[in-house]
Write a protein that holds these residues in place. Structure first.
Motif, short mmCIF file in Angstrom:
data_model
loop_
_atom_site.label_atom_id
_atom_site.label_comp_id
_atom_site.label_asym_id
_atom_site.label_seq_id
_atom_site.Cartn_x
_atom_site.Cartn_y
_atom_site.Cartn_z
N PHE A 174 -0.01 -11.52 -10.91
CA PHE A 174 1.26 -12.00 -11.19
C PHE A 174 2.55 -10.94 -11.37
CE2 PHE A 174 4.12 -13.90 -14.86
CZ PHE A 174 4.71 -14.96 -13.92
N ALA A 175 2.03 -9.81 -11.88
CA ALA A 175 2.85 -8.57 -12.08
C ALA A 175 3.58 -8.32 -10.70
CB ALA A 175 1.95 -7.34 -12.53
N PHE A 176 3.10 -8.71 -9.49
CA PHE A 176 3.61 -8.34 -8.28
C PHE A 176 4.58 -9.43 -8.07
CE2 PHE A 176 -0.51 -5.89 -7.59
CZ PHE A 176 0.10 -4.75 -7.06
N PHE A 177 4.31 -10.60 -8.49
CA PHE A 177 5.35 -11.57 -8.18
C PHE A 177 6.63 -11.33 -9.11
CE2 PHE A 177 1.75 -13.97 -6.48
CZ PHE A 177 2.21 -14.40 -5.40
N THR A 178 6.36 -10.57 -10.38
CA THR A 178 7.67 -10.49 -11.20
C THR A 178 8.49 -9.36 -10.67
OG1 THR A 178 6.33 -8.99 -12.65
CG2 THR A 178 6.22 -11.12 -13.25
N ILE A 179 8.11 -8.53 -9.67
CA ILE A 179 8.75 -7.32 -9.34
C ILE A 179 9.03 -7.76 -7.82
CG2 ILE A 179 7.61 -5.46 -10.88
CD1 ILE A 179 6.02 -4.52 -8.45
N GLY A 180 8.95 -8.88 -7.22
CA GLY A 180 9.22 -9.16 -6.02
C GLY A 180 8.52 -8.83 -4.75
N ARG A 181 7.09 -8.51 -4.99
CA ARG A 181 6.33 -8.34 -3.97
C ARG A 181 5.27 -9.50 -3.73
NH1 ARG A 181 4.25 -2.39 -4.74
NH2 ARG A 181 3.29 -2.92 -2.70
N PRO A 182 5.33 -10.56 -3.40
CA PRO A 182 4.46 -11.70 -3.23
C PRO A 182 3.46 -11.66 -2.25
CG PRO A 182 6.56 -12.12 -2.09
CD PRO A 182 6.80 -10.90 -2.68
N PHE A 183 3.48 -10.72 -1.20
CA PHE A 183 2.47 -10.72 -0.27
C PHE A 183 1.21 -9.64 -1.12
CE2 PHE A 183 0.19 -8.10 2.99
CZ PHE A 183 -0.32 -9.22 3.82
N ALA A 184 1.87 -8.65 -1.63
CA ALA A 184 0.92 -7.79 -2.46
C ALA A 184 0.56 -8.65 -3.61
CB ALA A 184 1.76 -6.45 -3.03
N GLY A 185 1.05 -9.56 -4.20
CA GLY A 185 0.51 -10.52 -5.27
C GLY A 185 -0.69 -11.18 -4.78
N ILE A 186 -0.58 -11.80 -3.55
CA ILE A 186 -1.73 -12.45 -2.95
C ILE A 186 -2.98 -11.71 -2.68
CG2 ILE A 186 -2.33 -13.86 -1.01
CD1 ILE A 186 0.65 -14.91 -0.96
N LEU A 187 -2.63 -10.42 -2.11
CA LEU A 187 -3.80 -9.59 -1.91
C LEU A 187 -4.37 -9.30 -3.11
CD1 LEU A 187 -5.04 -8.04 0.44
CD2 LEU A 187 -3.21 -6.08 0.16
N CYS A 188 -3.71 -8.95 -4.28
CA CYS A 188 -4.19 -8.55 -5.32
C CYS A 188 -5.09 -9.66 -6.09
CB CYS A 188 -3.15 -8.19 -6.33
SG CYS A 188 -3.51 -7.42 -7.76
N LEU A 189 -4.60 -10.81 -5.89
CA LEU A 189 -5.32 -11.97 -6.42
C LEU A 189 -6.51 -12.19 -5.61
CD1 LEU A 189 -5.34 -14.63 -8.06
CD2 LEU A 189 -4.34 -15.78 -6.25
N LEU A 190 -6.54 -11.79 -4.43
CA LEU A 190 -7.93 -11.81 -3.48
C LEU A 190 -9.04 -10.75 -4.07
CD1 LEU A 190 -6.65 -12.52 0.07
CD2 LEU A 190 -7.85 -14.12 -1.59
N LEU A 191 -8.25 -9.60 -4.38
CA LEU A 191 -9.02 -8.30 -5.04
C LEU A 191 -9.46 -8.85 -6.52
CD1 LEU A 191 -10.02 -5.67 -4.69
CD2 LEU A 191 -7.88 -4.87 -5.50
N GLN A 192 -8.61 -9.44 -7.04
CA GLN A 192 -9.32 -9.86 -8.42
C GLN A 192 -10.21 -10.84 -8.75
OE1 GLN A 192 -5.64 -10.87 -10.92
NE2 GLN A 192 -7.18 -11.04 -12.58
N ILE A 193 -10.29 -11.79 -7.78
CA ILE A 193 -11.29 -12.79 -7.41
C ILE A 193 -12.80 -12.20 -7.68
CG2 ILE A 193 -12.35 -14.74 -6.40
CD1 ILE A 193 -9.42 -15.32 -5.73
#
Length: 62
Positions: A12-31
């Protein structure tokens, strides 16, 4: 506040700084079980860089 979000919800932090692609990649890593810690570190670093970039941009406007 963003730093706390980066530790608790790294994706979610990536979405707050305007980096949605990195946010999705981070979510996959966090899973993954061992991926949460690297995801939190990555998000905290990205938020730190975001704040640094904002300060530099503000200083150059003066």
């Amino acid at each position: 506040m963003r730093l706390l979000i980066a530790i608790v919800l790294p994706w979610f932090a990536f979405f707050t700084i305007g980096r949605p692609f990195a946010g999705i990649l981070c979510l996959l890593l966090q899973i993954t079980l061992i991926g949460w810690l690297p995801a939190a570190i990555w998000a905290a670093y990205a938020v730190s860089q975001y704040h640094t970039d904002k300060k530099i941009a503000q200083a150059l406007k003066r």
